[in-house]
Design an enzyme around this catalytic site. Sequence first.
Site, PDB file in Angstrom:
ATOM      1  N   ASP A   1       0.820  -1.219   0.000  1.00 16.90           N
ATOM      2  CA  ASP A   1       0.000   0.000   0.000  1.00 16.90           C
ATOM      3  C   ASP A   1       0.849   1.262   0.000  1.00 16.90           C
ATOM      4  O   ASP A   1       0.644   2.161  -0.822  1.00 16.90           O
ATOM      5  CB  ASP A   1      -0.935   0.013   1.211  1.00 16.90           C
TER       6      ASP A   1
ATOM      7  N   ARG B   1       0.455   6.286  16.996  1.00 14.40           N
ATOM      8  CA  ARG B   1       0.220   7.256  15.920  1.00 14.40           C
ATOM      9  C   ARG B   1       0.742   8.665  16.236  1.00 14.40           C
ATOM     10  O   ARG B   1       1.319   9.309  15.363  1.00 14.40           O
ATOM     11  CB  ARG B   1      -1.267   7.310  15.552  1.00 14.40           C
TER      12      ARG B   1
ATOM     13  N   ASP C   1      -7.062   5.676  12.285  1.00 17.94           N
ATOM     14  CA  ASP C   1      -5.696   6.170  12.188  1.00 17.94           C
ATOM     15  C   ASP C   1      -5.582   7.472  11.417  1.00 17.94           C
ATOM     16  O   ASP C   1      -4.739   8.320  11.732  1.00 17.94           O
ATOM     17  CB  ASP C   1      -4.790   5.100  11.558  1.00 17.94           C
TER      18      ASP C   1
ATOM     19  N   SER D   1      -5.486  -8.062   8.200  1.00 19.75           N
ATOM     20  CA  SER D   1      -4.399  -7.090   8.219  1.00 19.75           C
ATOM     21  C   SER D   1      -3.811  -7.034   9.621  1.00 19.75           C
ATOM     22  O   SER D   1      -4.494  -7.300  10.610  1.00 19.75           O
ATOM     23  CB  SER D   1      -4.897  -5.703   7.803  1.00 19.75           C
TER      24      SER D   1
END
Length: 409
Positions: free
Chosen positions: A17, A97, A126, A180
Amino acid sequence: MTKKIGKVVLSYSGGLDTSIILKWLQETYRCEVVTFTADLGQDEELGPAREKAETLGVKDIRIVDVREEFVRDFVFPMFRANALYEGHYLLGSSIARPLIAKHLVSIAREVGADAIAHGATGKGNDQVRFELAANALDPSIEIIAPWRVWDIQSRTQLIDYAEKHRIAIPKDKRGEAPFSIDANLLHTSTEGKVLEDPSETAPSYVYQRTVDPLHAPNEPETIIVGFDRGDAVSLNGTALTPAALLSELNRLGGRHGIGRVDLVENRFVGMKSRGIYETPGGTILLAAHRGVESITLDRAAAHLKDEIMPRYAALIYDGFWFSPEREMLQALIDQSQAYVSGEVTLRLYKGAVSVVARTSPYSLYSLDLVTFEEGSGAYDHHDAEGFIRLNGLRLKSWASRNAQAASPR
């Protein structure tokens, strides 16, 4: 696009990605891309990320070991609050994050970049966390979120784009991924595909960091975690750095099947999602921290911490680490930790962690007060009578009023 983009700092994992995003940024904005890859203890070889970026023409590649910073400045302050989102989630993804965003903004300033970019999708939390953190750190920074603006809508289109631009696709990435994974030193998060139906039991192969508790050792293991002012500083008498200590707790907890959570949570963006979280070291750390707090915190202070904890946890989950309200709560929490020092003995066994002993030079626990044997006289049993009478006065008034109101008139 509000201004000309000449240089972008991209949060880059080296995966399919973000490699496609890297190429898309180059093609769409005709800009230079600087990549930033954070070593958060995700147990992955990061060399391939550098190699992939090089093949895509990136000249400035940043791979930074932030493990100690992550645990010291983000995980440990959060654990001083005993933070749990919706009673179960130890916020492993959420707390990483703001650290990534901090470095993205810092690098952008250093290299004179016009924007930062991330690979978070338009459905997840996110994107909010990255961007709110960036807003707080640099209000002028431009943020590019490709998943919200490009016309790629499916995995097939993603693969087609990669093939068109000769981006290498590993064989195991060509098919639809069964789930994922997001991993760092605090946790492993697994979601999507095989986990999307919450009525179905998660297959055993989704677990990455912990053994099945049924297959964990048949003998319990006892460990001792030492604390200083609310932070873990030692394991079994040996002083360790924050990252080293959490890493060793992960190993111990994983071996005993500790820290598995199958959770349906409420995302900040408005939908429910189901995920499997594995936080072995964090689960041990939370139990140990509560253990030392139980003998060092005053009753009212401990209860106040528990009252504000859900608000504090939600702030982190929702992306407000860099916010005035989180900093205010942190100041209160940190003040409470002044005497939270000592050692906690824990037993690890078959998926469970239990506090079995705790000691502190600042303990508020008084054996003289609680003993059933004759004490020093500091506690007079007769005092309880007046204490109960005063506390019962309002209950008597309330009950009398109710009885009078219920009587026939």
